[in-house]
Structures are given as C-alpha cells and as structure tokens.
Design an enzyme around this catalytic site. Structure first.
Site, PDB file in Angstrom:
ATOM      1  CE1 TYR A   7      32.194  30.780  35.499  1.00 12.09           C
ATOM      2  CE2 TYR A   7      31.700  28.470  35.890  1.00 12.09           C
ATOM      3  CZ  TYR A   7      31.351  29.802  35.986  1.00 12.09           C
ATOM      4  OH  TYR A   7      30.179  30.149  36.586  1.00 12.09           O
ATOM      5  N   GLY A   8      36.199  30.571  36.872  1.00  4.40           N
ATOM      6  CA  GLY A   8      36.238  31.979  37.273  1.00  4.40           C
ATOM      7  C   GLY A   8      37.188  32.251  38.414  1.00  4.40           C
ATOM      8  CB  THR A   9      36.749  34.274  41.500  1.00  7.16           C
ATOM      9  OG1 THR A   9      35.714  33.559  42.172  1.00  7.16           O
ATOM     10  CG2 THR A   9      36.169  35.446  40.723  1.00  7.16           C
ATOM     11  CG  LEU A  10      36.083  29.155  43.191  1.00 14.31           C
ATOM     12  CD1 LEU A  10      34.929  28.161  43.130  1.00 14.31           C
ATOM     13  CD2 LEU A  10      36.620  29.269  44.609  1.00 14.31           C
ATOM     14  CD  GLU A  82      30.586  29.383  42.944  1.00 17.60           C
ATOM     15  OE1 GLU A  82      30.043  30.489  42.750  1.00 17.60           O
ATOM     16  OE2 GLU A  82      31.730  29.137  42.545  1.00 17.60           O
TER      17      GLU A  82
END
Length: 156
Positions: A7-10, A82
């Site tokens: 949901y983010g920087t990936l 992570e």
C-alpha cells in the site's frame, strides 16, 4: 508462493517498487489492485515520511494497494526490508479485488468485487501520537500532502 498486499512505497510508481523486480530479492508478480475490506489508519510518520498501516481495524479508511504473488525468497527479503517484527508485523488482511491484472490460461482469478486474503505489513509498534495523524486511503510519496518519502540511501 504467497500473496502480499502493498500500500506504500513498494507500489508501482513509488520509490521502492524497483525492489519488487530485483531478481536477487526473489520473484514477485503483480496480480491485482485491491482495497482493504475494513478501514485502517494509513499514516505518514517519522522524519523520513514513512507510510505506516496501523493495525487498528475499523478505524481510518479503506486502503488502496496492490496484490503481488511472491516466492519464499522475496517474502524473506520483504520481512527484512520491513524490519519484522520491530517496525512492522506481517499479518493477514481481507481485500476487495478492484481489477485483476490478467488471467493466465487455466488459472481462475477473482472477479472485481470479490474478497481475497493476502499478507500485509502493518504495525502495532507505533508511537501513540500516530493515532492523531491524518489518514489516507491511497498513498503516494509525491502526493499533495507534501510529505515525500526519504529513501534509505539518503538517510543520515
């Protein structure tokens, strides 16, 4: 093989998406866009503007992201990336499929609107004030919030 919801920087178009295609990290195949069935607080925190999904189901917003099928090597890489278990924890989350990328011959794929499950990297180890931060339904490092993610290589 496992499915992971990012949901983010990936996500595609975000600063760390290249890590999903580096073969030295393992294998990752983009499967679908989706959103969480339950709302969660997605906040941007720390001096590095890191997106965190707080593991508080029922609060925040339904969060948009992407589902990837990953091999064990990539799953291990993601766990390390992570910072499991200190920064994030890998848990299961129910997702509503928005659009499946493609249907391989002979492979059944969920229809739009159907519910599936995947691993997600969320956190229970957050600072108390993070619960008061603005929440987002769709993370973009370059968004109007003005909180651009600071890549690991640029941190002191």
């Amino acid at each position: 093989m496992a499915c992971v919801f990012v949901y983010g920087t990936l996500r595609r178009g975000q600063p760390n998406n290249y890590r999903m295609s580096e073969s030295s990290n393992g294998s990752a195949e983009f499967l679908a866009t989706a959103q969480t069935v339950q709302p969660y607080p997605l906040v941007i925190a720390t001096a590095f503007n890191i997106p965190f999904l707080l593991n508080i189901p029922g609060q925040g917003q339904r969060v948009h992201g992407e589902i990837y099928r990953v091999d064990e090597q990539m799953l291990k890489f993601l766990d390390e990336f992570e910072s499991i278990p200190t920064m994030y924890q890998r848990t299961s989350v129910k997702l509503e499929v928005k659009e499946w990328a493609r249907n391989k011959e002979g492979e059944e794929t969920p229809a739009a609107g159907s519910i599936t499950e995947a691993f997600v990297y969320s956190t229970t180890t957050y600072q108390p004030e993070w619960k008061t931060l603005p929440t987002y339904d769709n993370y973009d490092s370059f968004g109007a919030h003005g909180l651009q993610y600071v890549v690991q290589e640029a941190r002191n």
